[in-house]
Design a protein around this motif. Sequence first.
Motif, mmCIF file in Angstrom:
data_model
loop_
_atom_site.group_PDB
_atom_site.id
_atom_site.type_symbol
_atom_site.label_atom_id
_atom_site.label_comp_id
_atom_site.label_asym_id
_atom_site.label_seq_id
_atom_site.Cartn_x
_atom_site.Cartn_y
_atom_site.Cartn_z
ATOM 1 N N SER A 197 19.260 -11.114 15.119
ATOM 2 C CA SER A 197 20.462 -10.697 14.569
ATOM 3 C C SER A 197 21.266 -11.468 13.450
ATOM 4 O O SER A 197 21.731 -11.199 12.858
ATOM 5 N N VAL A 198 20.941 -12.611 13.771
ATOM 6 C CA VAL A 198 21.506 -13.997 12.472
ATOM 7 C C VAL A 198 20.638 -13.391 11.431
ATOM 8 O O VAL A 198 21.339 -13.208 10.331
ATOM 9 N N TRP A 199 19.452 -13.244 11.410
ATOM 10 C CA TRP A 199 18.717 -13.105 10.109
ATOM 11 C C TRP A 199 19.217 -11.729 9.583
ATOM 12 O O TRP A 199 19.236 -11.447 8.266
ATOM 13 N N VAL A 200 19.255 -10.554 10.173
ATOM 14 C CA VAL A 200 19.591 -9.256 9.972
ATOM 15 C C VAL A 200 20.884 -9.213 9.232
ATOM 16 O O VAL A 200 21.099 -8.662 8.256
ATOM 17 N N THR A 201 21.997 -9.913 10.074
ATOM 18 C CA THR A 201 23.447 -10.061 9.524
ATOM 19 C C THR A 201 23.328 -10.785 8.234
ATOM 20 O O THR A 201 23.935 -10.055 7.252
ATOM 21 N N CYS A 202 22.830 -11.925 8.101
ATOM 22 C CA CYS A 202 22.639 -12.866 6.731
ATOM 23 C C CYS A 202 22.155 -11.814 5.538
ATOM 24 O O CYS A 202 22.334 -11.663 4.478
ATOM 25 N N ALA A 203 20.916 -11.043 5.994
ATOM 26 C CA ALA A 203 20.197 -10.333 5.022
ATOM 27 C C ALA A 203 21.288 -9.143 4.498
ATOM 28 O O ALA A 203 21.440 -8.819 3.355
ATOM 29 N N ALA A 204 21.907 -8.434 5.239
ATOM 30 C CA ALA A 204 22.915 -7.528 4.921
ATOM 31 C C ALA A 204 23.946 -8.132 4.114
ATOM 32 O O ALA A 204 24.474 -7.337 3.368
ATOM 33 N N LEU A 205 24.332 -9.271 4.401
ATOM 34 C CA LEU A 205 25.465 -9.936 3.748
ATOM 35 C C LEU A 205 24.945 -10.097 1.997
ATOM 36 O O LEU A 205 25.637 -9.969 1.107
ATOM 37 N N TYR A 206 23.695 -10.715 1.979
ATOM 38 C CA TYR A 206 22.971 -10.747 0.896
ATOM 39 C C TYR A 206 23.133 -9.513 0.110
ATOM 40 O O TYR A 206 23.148 -9.525 -1.018
ATOM 41 N N ALA A 207 22.577 -8.580 0.765
ATOM 42 C CA ALA A 207 22.317 -7.412 0.070
ATOM 43 C C ALA A 207 23.679 -6.681 -0.605
ATOM 44 O O ALA A 207 23.698 -6.277 -1.553
ATOM 45 N N ALA A 208 24.681 -6.800 0.196
ATOM 46 C CA ALA A 208 26.094 -6.559 -0.012
ATOM 47 C C ALA A 208 26.519 -7.441 -1.131
ATOM 48 O O ALA A 208 27.188 -6.856 -2.123
ATOM 49 N N LEU A 209 26.276 -8.716 -1.436
ATOM 50 C CA LEU A 209 26.459 -9.365 -2.318
ATOM 51 C C LEU A 209 25.787 -8.927 -3.835
ATOM 52 O O LEU A 209 26.217 -9.268 -4.515
ATOM 53 N N LEU A 210 24.528 -8.424 -3.585
ATOM 54 C CA LEU A 210 23.771 -8.162 -4.728
ATOM 55 C C LEU A 210 24.394 -6.824 -5.434
ATOM 56 O O LEU A 210 24.062 -6.512 -6.538
ATOM 57 N N GLY A 211 25.182 -6.254 -4.676
ATOM 58 C CA GLY A 211 25.552 -4.870 -4.901
ATOM 59 C C GLY A 211 26.295 -4.878 -6.271
ATOM 60 O O GLY A 211 26.212 -4.168 -7.206
ATOM 61 N N PRO A 212 27.256 -5.924 -6.629
ATOM 62 C CA PRO A 212 27.984 -5.866 -7.880
ATOM 63 C C PRO A 212 27.080 -6.262 -9.169
ATOM 64 O O PRO A 212 27.227 -5.574 -10.143
ATOM 65 N N ASN A 213 25.911 -7.006 -8.864
ATOM 66 C CA ASN A 213 25.073 -7.218 -9.966
ATOM 67 C C ASN A 213 24.348 -5.931 -10.284
ATOM 68 O O ASN A 213 24.139 -5.677 -11.491
#
Length: 193
Positions: A21-37
Amino acid sequence: ASARAPSRAALAGSKPAARASVWVTCAALYAALLGPNLAALRAGAAGGAPQGWAATAARTGIVLQAVGMAAEVAADAQMCAFKSVPGNRSRRCDRGLWAVSTQPNYAGEVIFWVGNFLGGLRGLDFLRTISVIGLAGILAVLRFAAGSKAARQADRYGDDAEAVEFWMTHGMFGPNISHIVRRRKMEDPDGWE
């Protein structure tokens, strides 16, 4: 009592679902952060180079990403070099960026992710909310990690008066000016009139 990060042994014994769950949450946050780029790249491909505020935000973002990455790499290299010297393994690193910041590696990472967000502002039409949530989430993760590390440092170096003084007058981004001024006023009230 301060909250502590779980030890490696505790993590190794934790349930796989909790770790996942920690890995999935962090992966989702990173994916959301890549959205702007991704959105900025898409907008750039459709409409050319950014103009006005979007160009300023993009340039500022790129500079912040470079500065943040450089700070993080430099801080980690300085810590590694310091700890590799015999006798320093049990001492608090007080060299380089560590002489002005309690956690310059985390400060660099915060600067990097803020730069990432700014760099992609141009293409945020439909991703704005997701990107803001991603940035807020990763900043919360970094704040928790920094707090956990600070607690471990306090346990490890709490008997070092110089280290305690440094933590009281400095933060992740450098000297805590308001605390320093407040303390000096208390020490010499007549000198501040």
